[in-house]
Design an enzyme around this catalytic site. Sequence first.
Site, PDB file in Angstrom:
ATOM      1  N   ARG A  57      -3.248  -7.541  15.664  1.00 16.91           N
ATOM      2  CA  ARG A  57      -2.255  -7.123  14.660  1.00 16.91           C
ATOM      3  C   ARG A  57      -1.542  -8.335  14.051  1.00 16.91           C
ATOM      4  O   ARG A  57      -1.020  -8.286  12.941  1.00 16.91           O
ATOM      5  CB  ARG A  57      -1.238  -6.131  15.260  1.00 16.91           C
ATOM      6  CG  ARG A  57      -0.179  -5.680  14.261  1.00 16.91           C
ATOM      7  CD  ARG A  57       0.469  -4.335  14.616  1.00 16.91           C
ATOM      8  NE  ARG A  57       0.778  -4.199  16.011  1.00 16.91           N
ATOM      9  CZ  ARG A  57       1.791  -4.793  16.649  1.00 16.91           C
ATOM     10  NH1 ARG A  57       2.608  -5.580  15.984  1.00 16.91           N
ATOM     11  NH2 ARG A  57       1.986  -4.599  17.938  1.00 16.91           N
ATOM     12  N   TYR A 110      -2.068   4.645  -9.963  1.00 17.51           N
ATOM     13  CA  TYR A 110      -2.790   5.491  -9.011  1.00 17.51           C
ATOM     14  C   TYR A 110      -1.802   6.508  -8.399  1.00 17.51           C
ATOM     15  O   TYR A 110      -0.657   6.159  -8.112  1.00 17.51           O
ATOM     16  CB  TYR A 110      -3.432   4.594  -7.950  1.00 17.51           C
ATOM     17  CG  TYR A 110      -3.976   5.344  -6.782  1.00 17.51           C
ATOM     18  CD1 TYR A 110      -4.943   6.338  -6.957  1.00 17.51           C
ATOM     19  CD2 TYR A 110      -3.527   5.100  -5.494  1.00 17.51           C
ATOM     20  CE1 TYR A 110      -5.441   7.047  -5.877  1.00 17.51           C
ATOM     21  CE2 TYR A 110      -4.021   5.798  -4.407  1.00 17.51           C
ATOM     22  CZ  TYR A 110      -4.972   6.783  -4.619  1.00 17.51           C
ATOM     23  OH  TYR A 110      -5.457   7.488  -3.554  1.00 17.51           O
ATOM     24  N   ASP A 182      -1.819  -4.874  -9.488  1.00 14.75           N
ATOM     25  CA  ASP A 182      -2.933  -4.264  -8.766  1.00 14.75           C
ATOM     26  C   ASP A 182      -4.200  -4.572  -9.559  1.00 14.75           C
ATOM     27  O   ASP A 182      -4.401  -4.068 -10.666  1.00 14.75           O
ATOM     28  CB  ASP A 182      -2.678  -2.747  -8.661  1.00 14.75           C
ATOM     29  CG  ASP A 182      -3.764  -2.011  -7.887  1.00 14.75           C
ATOM     30  OD1 ASP A 182      -4.901  -2.502  -7.835  1.00 14.75           O
ATOM     31  OD2 ASP A 182      -3.471  -0.925  -7.357  1.00 14.75           O
ATOM     32  N   LYS A 207     -12.752  -0.506  -2.863  1.00 11.34           N
ATOM     33  CA  LYS A 207     -13.506  -0.305  -4.104  1.00 11.34           C
ATOM     34  C   LYS A 207     -14.549  -1.415  -4.287  1.00 11.34           C
ATOM     35  O   LYS A 207     -15.390  -1.603  -3.445  1.00 11.34           O
ATOM     36  CB  LYS A 207     -12.521  -0.200  -5.269  1.00 11.34           C
ATOM     37  CG  LYS A 207     -11.345   0.749  -4.992  1.00 11.34           C
ATOM     38  CD  LYS A 207     -11.800   2.168  -4.901  1.00 11.34           C
ATOM     39  CE  LYS A 207     -10.836   3.186  -4.336  1.00 11.34           C
ATOM     40  NZ  LYS A 207      -9.458   2.979  -4.179  1.00 11.34           N
TER      41      LYS A 207
HETATM   42  N1  PLP Z   1      -4.832   1.000  -6.301  1.00 16.12           N
HETATM   43  C1  PLP Z   1      -5.723   1.611  -7.109  1.00 16.12           C
HETATM   44  C2  PLP Z   1      -5.833   1.167  -8.526  1.00 16.12           C
HETATM   45  C3  PLP Z   1      -6.523   2.635  -6.633  1.00 16.12           C
HETATM   46  O1  PLP Z   1      -7.403   3.234  -7.438  1.00 16.12           O
HETATM   47  C4  PLP Z   1      -6.376   3.039  -5.277  1.00 16.12           C
HETATM   48  C5  PLP Z   1      -7.192   4.132  -4.715  1.00 16.12           C
HETATM   49  O2  PLP Z   1      -7.913   4.806  -5.415  1.00 16.12           O
HETATM   50  C6  PLP Z   1      -5.439   2.388  -4.474  1.00 16.12           C
HETATM   51  C7  PLP Z   1      -4.692   1.361  -5.007  1.00 16.12           C
HETATM   52  C8  PLP Z   1      -5.252   2.773  -3.043  1.00 16.12           C
HETATM   53  O3  PLP Z   1      -6.302   2.247  -2.287  1.00 16.12           O
HETATM   54  P1  PLP Z   1      -6.786   2.854  -0.874  1.00 16.12           P
HETATM   55  O4  PLP Z   1      -7.390   4.168  -1.165  1.00 16.12           O
HETATM   56  O5  PLP Z   1      -7.744   1.815  -0.393  1.00 16.12           O
HETATM   57  O6  PLP Z   1      -5.574   2.973  -0.009  1.00 16.12           O
END
Ligand code: PLP
Length: 391
Positions: A57, A110, A182, A207
């Site tokens: 951790r 998101y 992001d 992703k």
């Molecule tokens: N940021 C974006 C642009 C996303 O599309 C997503 C999930 O689809 C996330 C963050 C969150 O990621 P995670 O599903 O790996 O927690």
Amino acid sequence: MQDKWKLATQVIHAGHEANQHGALVSPLVQSATFTFETVEQGGDCFAGEQQGYIYTRLGNPTTAELERKMAVLEGSEAAAATASGMAAVSAALLTNLSQGDHLVASKAVYGCTFALMTEQFKRFGIEVTLVDFCEVANIAQAIRPNTKALFCETPVNPHLDVYDLEAIAALAKRHQLVSIVDNTFMTPLLQRPLSMGIDMVIHSATKYLNGHGDVIAGIVCGTEEMITKVKLEVLKDIGGVISPHDAWLILRGLKTLDVRLARHCDNAERVAAYLEQHPQVARVYYPGLKGHSGYGLLGKQMRRAGGVVAFELKGSFDTAKAFANRLKLFKIAVSLGDAESLIQHPASMTHSPYSPEARMDAGIGDTLLRISLGLEDSNDIIADLSQAFEA
Ligand code: PLP
């Protein structure tokens, strides 16, 4: 010499260190804890007087390789790997926000990021104002004396609006705010926000970075000082760290990121052009199309437009759902950046945490469908879309 390597080379080699057996692929250190020769040595490691792994951790050699690689790719001093993209979003924000602070974020994000900001932060006394980041003036107007950070995705999930990162970074610097982006939809191979003056980048590594649909993970990149705070003030005590096995899988996935992205983008460009001329399609959202608001930043801010396309069908909520149900090659699934082409209906799926009013206000309509173009032959992808239109 390594510093001069192109990103397509760095994505394969950066972060790798020689290991005991000379293994080409770094061994997976799947251990929760690490042993010491003596209690004194353990104590010195805890006190920071001696370097050494203590407990996964707090740090792990496999995780550290992923962090070194991502720091090179994003051009940051350091990186922290997390248990999910949401752990990365929350770690970056919680490192910079305390009770009584204010955040300005983009209206369209998101769905779970939206829920974190509008529901969870309320419980901790963190205020959030959501505005349209297309106009920097909107952001400037929302800044208050207690504002500490700016947050957005670009291109935005799900409708792919593109925001001007240099302008956002300049505004943040003028007001001494931390700017956080992001970069999930682009990856550092298509867009490098830190090179435009942004302070922190986060990713859902679930992703494109991993790319094979078998891991949930995230990354935060920033200065050494900021990442130390992420690790010691949030990850250590809240605990959203990555599993070493997932870090190892992402290291494997990253080796093909450049070649995968080329196919994802080729497929997306072809499908966006196909959808744009289709009589049953009301509107296509893809920054690679001339009519898109983000087209002007293509080549400047983003190397290519990415592998996600969104489009609105003519008709209703039910028309959109029925269309997705008719597809055969596309899988109905949230997520993106996988080998398989995926389709989802944001209004009923990823963006269901929005109220219908907030969703409409963020430009996420009832008939909007989001597709993530996979690595299949584009002829088969178009044939699948065509049969769903004809049916
Ligand atoms: N940021 C974006 C642009 C996303 O599309 C997503 C999930 O689809 C996330 C963050 C969150 O990621 P995670 O599903 O790996 O927690």
